[in-house]
Design a protein around this motif. Structure first.
Motif, PDB file in Angstrom:
ATOM      1  N   GLU A 211       0.812  -1.217   0.000  1.00 16.08           N
ATOM      2  CA  GLU A 211       0.000   0.000   0.000  1.00 16.08           C
ATOM      3  C   GLU A 211       0.843   1.263   0.000  1.00 16.08           C
ATOM      4  O   GLU A 211       0.368   2.325  -0.407  1.00 16.08           O
ATOM      5  N   THR A 212       2.098   1.168   0.451  1.00 13.49           N
ATOM      6  CA  THR A 212       2.981   2.339   0.426  1.00 13.49           C
ATOM      7  C   THR A 212       3.720   2.468  -0.893  1.00 13.49           C
ATOM      8  O   THR A 212       4.463   3.437  -1.101  1.00 13.49           O
ATOM      9  N   GLY A 213       3.565   1.479  -1.775  1.00  8.73           N
ATOM     10  CA  GLY A 213       4.267   1.500  -3.046  1.00  8.73           C
ATOM     11  C   GLY A 213       5.631   0.849  -2.987  1.00  8.73           C
ATOM     12  O   GLY A 213       6.390   0.900  -3.967  1.00  8.73           O
ATOM     13  N   ALA A 214       5.978   0.230  -1.852  1.00 10.32           N
ATOM     14  CA  ALA A 214       7.277  -0.442  -1.720  1.00 10.32           C
ATOM     15  C   ALA A 214       7.367  -1.590  -2.722  1.00 10.32           C
ATOM     16  O   ALA A 214       6.452  -2.400  -2.832  1.00 10.32           O
ATOM     17  N   ASP A 215       8.482  -1.648  -3.422  1.00  9.01           N
ATOM     18  CA  ASP A 215       8.659  -2.652  -4.481  1.00  9.01           C
ATOM     19  C   ASP A 215       9.582  -3.765  -3.981  1.00  9.01           C
ATOM     20  O   ASP A 215      10.732  -3.870  -4.393  1.00  9.01           O
ATOM     21  N   ILE A 216       9.055  -4.576  -3.072  1.00  8.77           N
ATOM     22  CA  ILE A 216       9.808  -5.714  -2.552  1.00  8.77           C
ATOM     23  C   ILE A 216       8.960  -6.959  -2.758  1.00  8.77           C
ATOM     24  O   ILE A 216       7.821  -7.017  -2.271  1.00  8.77           O
TER      25      ILE A 216
END
Length: 286
Positions: A211-216
């Motif tokens: 939801e935060t846009g973290a690309d992991i």
């Protein structure tokens, strides 16, 4: 890593408050004072006696917010001076001193618990350095590091978190691992529902990150959580071993639980964490 001055720094600096997701709050700090040996914080009264509310769904919701916190502080540039570092390395340095005695001199009152994890520990001990080093290569974020059932409570639509004395920079997923292991140790999870509990916390944490846009990738996050859970539970076993035959008296005095009840929950947790430990060891060829 433990430093009660750090908790006061958390409240005074505003660094964390500026990055908290909407679903996490700190209690209001009314006043504070510092002496040569302690930091005193006067906070608002918050009801943390909410055992009946700690359902699997409660933990899943908490994990979502922790995932959002992880995403908001992912690889933070110039983290605050008070943030602890190398938390798990410090923990495992202490554990390594106790591991040999655990293998050679089991404590009678927890013999069954130690025996269940002895095959894992025999492989984990020589691999500990590799596991800690592997975590150093993972993405980092700001973590509470002592977050579990009794340091969080839901107030309205937010979770209020206390006891920030360990907080610092750590591999992504460290807080999810803490929730899973420490809440289980304290017996705050239905012991016949550990698998659902683990899945809910991992999934919730990943959801919050996304939801935060973290690309992991979710698989990478799960790998980090598996590693942290394995090391945290192994550390807990060394702490029990160090207490020795006094474990029943200490548990009943500190937690108010019977030793039999505590041991039952530890055995269930040991079984539930075994697959994570096996994946962790396989990943480093142990």
């Amino acid at each position: 890593p433990l430093n009660w001055r750090r908790e006061l720094d958390v409240y005074e600096s505003q660094w964390l408050q500026d990055r908290l997701p909407d679903g996490i709050a700190l209690p209001h700090c009314h006043a504070s004072a510092v002496t040569d040996s302690a930091a005193v914080i006067v906070m608002e009264a918050v009801d943390f006696d909410q055992t009946d509310q700690r359902s699997v769904g409660w933990y899943a919701d908490l994990a979502v917010e922790l995932g959002r916190l992880g995403g908001a502080t992912l690889d933070a540039h110039e983290p605050p001076h008070w943030a602890t570092r190398n938390f798990i390395a410090h923990e495992m340095d202490a554990a390594l001193e106790v591991f040999p005695a655990m293998l050679s001199q089991p404590v009678p009152v927890i013999r069954e618990l130690e025996e269940r994890w002895r095959p894992i520990l025999r492989r984990l001990i020589p691999a500990t350095g590799s596991l800690v080093a592997a975590l150093d290569d993972e993405p980092t974020s700001l973590n509470h590091l002592d977050i579990f059932s009794r340091n969080a409570t839901r107030v309205g639509d937010r979770f209020v978190l206390i006891d920030w004395a360990y907080t610092g920079v750590a591999p992504i997923g460290s807080d999810a691992a803490a929730v899973l292991v420490v809440s289980g140790i304290f017996g705050d999870v239905p012991r016949d529902d550990f698998d659902a509990f683990i899945d809910a916390v991992v999934s919730g944490f990943v959801q919050g990150l996304v939801e935060t846009g973290a690309d992991i990738p979710a698989g990478d996050v799960r790998r980090c959580i598996d590693q942290e859970m394995t090391l945290r539970f192994a550390k807990f076993l060394t702490q029990l071993h160090s207490v020795g035959d006094n474990i029943p008296a200490v548990i009943e005095r500190v937690s108010g639980r019977s030793f039999e009840d505590a041991l039952s929950s530890w055995l269930a947790l040991a079984d539930a964490l075994a697959p994570s430990a096996e994946r962790t060891l396989a990943a480093v060829g142990a």
